[in-house]
Design an enzyme around this catalytic site. Structure first.
Site, mmCIF file in Angstrom:
data_model
loop_
_atom_site.group_PDB
_atom_site.id
_atom_site.type_symbol
_atom_site.label_atom_id
_atom_site.label_comp_id
_atom_site.label_asym_id
_atom_site.label_seq_id
_atom_site.Cartn_x
_atom_site.Cartn_y
_atom_site.Cartn_z
ATOM 1 N N THR A 1 18.343 29.200 -4.647
ATOM 2 C CA THR A 1 19.623 28.592 -4.268
ATOM 3 C C THR A 1 19.754 27.219 -4.916
ATOM 4 O OG1 THR A 1 19.346 29.728 -2.166
ATOM 5 C CG2 THR A 1 21.142 28.160 -2.310
ATOM 6 N N TYR B 1 24.108 37.246 2.856
ATOM 7 C CA TYR B 1 24.164 37.072 1.398
ATOM 8 C C TYR B 1 25.268 37.900 0.781
ATOM 9 C CZ TYR B 1 20.017 34.383 2.053
ATOM 10 O OH TYR B 1 19.154 33.436 2.489
ATOM 11 N N GLU C 1 23.281 40.778 5.056
ATOM 12 C CA GLU C 1 24.728 40.680 5.274
ATOM 13 C C GLU C 1 25.247 39.263 4.985
ATOM 14 O OE1 GLU C 1 27.240 42.638 5.970
ATOM 15 O OE2 GLU C 1 28.724 41.130 6.563
ATOM 16 N N SER D 1 30.919 30.121 -10.230
ATOM 17 C CA SER D 1 30.333 30.081 -11.570
ATOM 18 C C SER D 1 31.346 30.411 -12.653
ATOM 19 C CB SER D 1 29.158 31.063 -11.666
ATOM 20 O OG SER D 1 28.187 30.742 -10.713
ATOM 21 N N HIS E 1 20.554 39.784 7.889
ATOM 22 C CA HIS E 1 20.304 38.731 6.922
ATOM 23 C C HIS E 1 20.840 39.048 5.535
ATOM 24 C CE1 HIS E 1 19.300 34.699 6.264
ATOM 25 N NE2 HIS E 1 19.018 35.080 5.042
ATOM 26 N N TRP F 1 28.786 38.500 18.339
ATOM 27 C CA TRP F 1 28.917 39.382 17.181
ATOM 28 C C TRP F 1 27.563 40.003 16.830
ATOM 29 C CZ3 TRP F 1 27.195 39.840 12.068
ATOM 30 C CH2 TRP F 1 26.333 38.854 11.621
ATOM 31 N N LYS G 1 20.800 27.417 -8.480
ATOM 32 C CA LYS G 1 22.242 27.590 -8.643
ATOM 33 C C LYS G 1 22.979 26.248 -8.563
ATOM 34 C CE LYS G 1 22.890 32.344 -7.374
ATOM 35 N NZ LYS G 1 23.670 32.660 -8.574
ATOM 36 N N ASP H 1 40.574 51.014 -14.711
ATOM 37 C CA ASP H 1 40.716 51.059 -13.249
ATOM 38 C C ASP H 1 39.310 51.127 -12.682
ATOM 39 O OD1 ASP H 1 41.463 51.727 -10.484
ATOM 40 O OD2 ASP H 1 43.420 52.214 -11.343
ATOM 41 N N SER I 1 33.593 52.274 5.087
ATOM 42 C CA SER I 1 34.461 51.650 4.090
ATOM 43 C C SER I 1 33.662 50.783 3.131
ATOM 44 C CB SER I 1 35.537 50.833 4.801
ATOM 45 O OG SER I 1 36.138 49.937 3.904
ATOM 46 N N SER I 2 32.740 49.966 3.693
ATOM 47 C CA SER I 2 31.939 49.075 2.842
ATOM 48 C C SER I 2 31.039 49.858 1.905
ATOM 49 C CB SER I 2 31.046 48.180 3.708
ATOM 50 O OG SER I 2 31.818 47.241 4.370
ATOM 51 N N HIS J 1 36.017 36.858 17.495
ATOM 52 C CA HIS J 1 36.157 35.910 16.378
ATOM 53 C C HIS J 1 35.106 36.211 15.320
ATOM 54 C CE1 HIS J 1 36.193 32.248 14.016
ATOM 55 N NE2 HIS J 1 34.945 31.992 14.387
ATOM 56 N N HIS K 1 13.456 35.272 10.821
ATOM 57 C CA HIS K 1 13.702 33.857 11.108
ATOM 58 C C HIS K 1 14.857 33.688 12.109
ATOM 59 C CE1 HIS K 1 16.471 33.590 7.345
ATOM 60 N NE2 HIS K 1 17.215 33.730 8.398
ATOM 61 N N HIS K 2 15.569 34.771 12.387
ATOM 62 C CA HIS K 2 16.562 34.734 13.464
ATOM 63 C C HIS K 2 15.897 34.983 14.815
ATOM 64 C CE1 HIS K 2 19.997 34.870 10.646
ATOM 65 N NE2 HIS K 2 19.179 35.601 9.916
ATOM 66 N N ARG L 1 24.740 27.438 22.304
ATOM 67 C CA ARG L 1 25.886 28.198 21.792
ATOM 68 C C ARG L 1 26.514 29.025 22.899
ATOM 69 N NH1 ARG L 1 23.819 32.193 17.145
ATOM 70 N NH2 ARG L 1 26.023 32.666 17.053
#
Lengths: 543, 371
Positions: free
Chosen positions: A342, A271, A269, A282, A267, A155, A345, A119, A183-184, A90, A316-317, A464
């Site tokens: 943040t 964002y 990732e 926006s 991290h 994951w 924004k 293009d 690809s990314s 998932h 922080h993880h 979890r």
């Protein structure tokens, strides 16, 4: 002179279709091969979006399997081993196959239209970037059918659970992530090349729509961190197949090194999955408030600040992994600092609404829900940043609630908002208003029913990634499971809306929304296959 | 079909379900000074967030209501205001500093390095905890004791469902206890919410944490880091007792451990080894090799009817003592004592129709472990 966000001057833009210069000299391949071989940014954008939508349902079904097992205490439907495969798949599918390709699809469609380019800069590379994805995720999904089962380590695939103790299919998982990563990276290179080289004459960087800006910054993040992910999975590959001991403590390796590398990717990732969402919101809020974005410049700087800070907060993880006090303090302070840009924004969006002239079309509804629910996810983010309190929150459902609030009513609502906003441009028809309203309200109710109780379950002590739980968590889990089925089912409405919209509906003019200002609204709806074959003249509006 | 029946019952009674008052909604205040500090910090940050939320969402919903296009609102065209933008950058910074001050103080307290009255080594293993009272020669493993029939739903689930263990960790109140945490296999995380101790147990590392419990009681928690198949089934139970009772308890355990070691050399009977072995199997082996020795191939081979196992006693003993490198089977030479190893090997060689009739004596095991 104060600067407004860019305004297109429809009179001066010259879409090729309007000139009758459709590219008729190349015969398009017919049937399936047309889609396999296409180098057109609009067609590739559509492919990305359809792929992402189908993977959204695949990942969603996995989530529903998890929620069905968690509907009540005890093991009823699946065994713990398969449960772990479902939570892992998932997460992987939603992150790498649903959210990321959806943003790339929107970028493909909209960036050339928003900067007045004919293009993407590298059309063939663009085709290759897309077609890597079905390969990667067919491979990844096929691991579920292999002996020993698919990835079952979450994951985040922490070593040594994902190396020494992993199922045999892990090598295929590594290969799949490598392909998706290539690809990314290729997609990001293409986007940067397009934005830096192909803007309409006269469009400076600080004239670009915010969706383009946020994607430019996101693309740099991708190029910076996807190679780190590639590095860490290559080290796993070596540990599993070639006898190295990068992460194997018994051989002198370091399992914590894995986490440092993973989160140095991980991290930024997160964002990568939210900055383009900021760009979409926006664009939508000023359109339906009929008022320019309050602080264009500060939005650009805030995005850049978030991107830079994202490289300084990874541990922080890892507050519980045994870091020394100074490291805990550093990562706590740097993480708290992210709240500042943040906040800028959120304040900007709210101030844009203030004294506007606001209407509530479906894209606006999703964008407004994004602002509220993403901010709630932000609040739990601040709480999680407080290292001493994280000793209680860490690895509980409180964390699950937090990141689902920023990813589902955050990233995914923004993608939905973007889809409703640009569907008239893509199809030439407005999405069915009544069905879209139903989709919105059912989604908002479903998402809160699913994820809000998880805050309580986590605070009350539920870890979890467990297939069964103590009795005091039963009510929260039952509500979450009902909410999940409610939310999942209501997403079928979105498919119905899109299908109806492609087939017909109220015709949309070039400028489909009264308050929309960017260049994409200067080309006809639906946008012809080739646009801006001659660059439009971009004129800055002054005030 | 059974699943379907469950579902339909639950859906039918759903409207009548109300959360009972005994259900916790929030982080526990806990029974240590640190847990109380963390709780207060958590609530402070929470209320600050609520206040900011009310302001921001208040302004937002006011605008949404007041400036509706449908009610003929005309849009203003202002944008960018340096004063406002400096303020909404600076004020959040000040609020964050106000949050960081108490957070830093609490964190420093949690990292207090002063000496402890008692050191306990906590080792995570798939899927149980091993506790060793350092310098006391007392060590034991602690596994889930909730009956499997409750998990499958054949028996009514008890109040402490999934939160019961065979051997709880016994700790004294009012003394500083230092935990040294590590793991034998994958990363685990030892967590008891009431003690506000959660710390990863990482193979190859020894992490430190500490606790000084203020009130006697039974405190329950769980493994918090995904550690494989039975991650959800490795609870932690701490019995906090008065200091005097603790001193008596540890002396008792010490004496029992010495007695057990002295029994190694005597000749053990098949029946007593079978009885000991069954208990050990059900505490240690059953999570992988499954009830009845059925296993869960390919990761966890079946033991019942395993031809190699039946044919080769030396091979079998070696696997239990030294583990299997590169596979999930750990080495039990340090985890189980020779009596337990002898008993469990004897048991698996004779249970479930394996019927080899072999009796493995603890003295033989002790010799092999010492090699």
């Amino acid at each position: 002179m104060a600067k407004l966000p860019p305004k297109s001057m429809p009179l001066h833009s010259t879409p090729a279709a309007a000139d009758g210069q459709l590219n008729t000299h190349t015969a398009l391949p017919k049937g399936v091969m047309r889609w396999v071989l296409t180098t057109n940014h609009k067609e590739i954008g559509t492919l990305y979006l359809l792929f992402s939508l189908s993977m959204f349902f695949v990942g969603g079904v996995f989530a529903l399997v998890v929620r069905a097992e968690l509907f009540q205490p005890g093991l009823q439907l699946i065994d713990p081993e398969f449960f772990n495969q479902m939570t892992t798949m998932h997460g992987l599918i939603m992150v790498f196959a649903a959210v990321m390709p959806a943003f790339t699809g929107l970028a493909n469609w909209m960036i050339p239209l928003q900067i007045g380019a004919p293009d993407m800069a590298l059309p063939r590379l663009n085709n290759f970037s897309f077609w890597l994805l079905p390969v990667a995720f067919t491979l990844l999904l096929s691991t579920l059918l292999m002996p020993g089962g698919g990835p079952n380590f979450g994951w985040t695939f922490y070593a040594p659970l994902s190396t020494t103790y992993a199922p045999a299919s892990t090598t295929f998982f590594i290969l799949a992530i490598h392909i998706a990563g290539i690809s990314s990276i290729l997609g990001a290179i293409n986007i940067i090349a397009t934005i830096l080289n192909m803007r309409a004459p006269g469009m400076r960087l600080m004239d670009m729509p915010l969706f383009v800006w946020t994607w430019l910054i996101t693309a740099f993040l991708l190029i910076a961190v996807m190679p780190v992910l590639a590095g860490v999975i290559t080290m796993m590959l070596m540990d599993i197949n070639f006898g190295t001991n990068f992460f194997n403590a018994a051989g002198g390796g370091d399992p914590v090194l894995f986490q440092h590398l993973f989160w140095f990717f991980g991290h930024p990732e997160v964002y990568i999955m939210i900055l383009p969402a900021f760009g979409i919101v926006s664009a939508i809020i000023p359109t339906f408030a009929r008022k320019p974005l309050f602080g264009y410049t500060s939005m650009v700087y805030a995005t850049a600040a978030i991107a830079l800070l994202s490289f300084l907060v990874w541990a922080h993880h890892m507050f519980l992994v045994g870091l020394p006090l100074v490291a805990e303090l550093f990562f706590m302070y740097s993480t708290m600092l992210i709240a500042v840009p943040t906040g800028v924004k959120v304040f900007n969006w709210v101030t844009t609404l203030f004294r506007g002239s606001i209407s509530f079309e479906p894209p606006m509804l999703f964008a407004l829900a994004f602002v509220v629910l993403f901010t709630i996810g932000g609040f739990s983010g601040i709480m999680l940043a407080i290292a001493p309190a994280d000793f209680q929150y860490h690895d509980t459902y409180f964390v699950v609630a937090h990141f689902h609030y920023v990813l589902v009513p955050g990233a995914i609502f923004a993608i939905m908002a973007g889809a409703y906003y640009w569907l008239p441009k893509w199809t030439g028809h407005y999405p069915n208003e009544r069905l879209a309203q139903w989709h919105f309200w059912l989604s908002v109710i479903g998402v809160n029913l699913t994820f809000f109780p998880m805050h309580f379950a986590g605070l009350a002590g539920m870890p979890r990634r467990i297939p069964d739980y103590a009795l005091q968590f039963a009510d929260f889990n039952m509500v979450s499971s009902i909410g999940a089925f409610f939310f999942g089912t209501s997403q079928l409405l979105f498919v119905i809306v899109v299908v109806i919209c492609v087939r017909g509906g109220k015709k949309a003019p070039a400028k489909a929304w009264e308050g929309a200002e960017d260049l994409e609204w200067s080309v006809p709806s639906p946008a012809p296959l080739h646009t801006f074959e001659r660059p439009p003249k971009f004129e800055r509006s002054t005030s | 079909m059974r699943a379907l029946r469950y579902w339909s019952t639950y859906i039918a009674v759903l409207p009548f379900l109300v959360p009972t008052a005994s259900y916790a909604w929030n982080m526990p205040i806990g029974v240590t000074d640190v847990s109380g500090d963390i709780y207060r910090l958590h609530m402070t940050i929470f209320w600050i967030c609520v206040a900011i939320g009310l302001l921001v969402f208040g302004a937002m919903f006011y605008s949404l209501f007041r400036y509706r296009h449908a009610k003929g609102a005309k849009a203003a065209h202002f944008h960018e205001n340096t004063l406002v933008e400096v303020l909404w950058t600076a004020i959040p910074v000040l609020i964050l500093v106000a949050m960081a001050v108490p957070a830093t103080a609490t964190l420093k307290q949690m990292y207090d390095p002063s000496d402890a009255d008692l050191d306990v080594m906590i080792t995570g293993q798939q899927w149980r905890w091993r506790y060793e009272y350092m310098g006391e020669n007392v060590a034991f493993t602690s596994s889930l004791s909730t009956p499997r029939v409750q998990i499958s739903g054949e028996e009514k689930r008890g109040e402490t469902y999934l939160l019961d263990v065979d051997n709880p960790l016994v700790l004294p109140v009012n003394r500083k206890v230092r935990f040294l945490m590590t793991s034998d296999d994958v990363i685990h995380s030892w967590w008891v919410p009431e003690l506000a101790v959660k710390q990863d147990a990482v193979p190859g590392f020894i992490n430190e944490n500490w606790v000084r419990i203020n009130e006697p009681g039974i405190y329950r928690g769980q493994c918090a880091e995904l550690c494989g198949m039975d991650h959800g089934f490795m609870p932690v139970v701490v019995h906090a007792i008065e200091e005097k009772a603790f001193d008596e308890w540890i002396a008792e355990r010490k004496a029992a451990a010495e007695k057990e070691i002295s029994g190694i050399d005597r000749d053990w009977k098949l029946a007593e080894l079978m009885e000991r072995g069954q208990a050990t199997y059900e505490a240690i082996c059953v999570s992988c090799h499954q009830p009845g020795g059925k296993g869960s191939p390919p990761a966890f081979p079946a033991l019942a009817g395993n031809e190699q196992l039946i044919a080769d006693q030396a091979w079998h003993l070696d696997r239990v003592i030294n583990g299997v490198s590169g596979a999930a089977m750990p080495a039990f030479r340090d985890t189980l004592n020779p009596v337990e190893i002898a008993a469990v090997v004897t048991y698996t060689r004779n249970a479930w129709g394996n019927d080899t009739g072999d009796v493995v004596q603890p003295s033989v095991v002790a010799e092999q472990v010492d090699q």
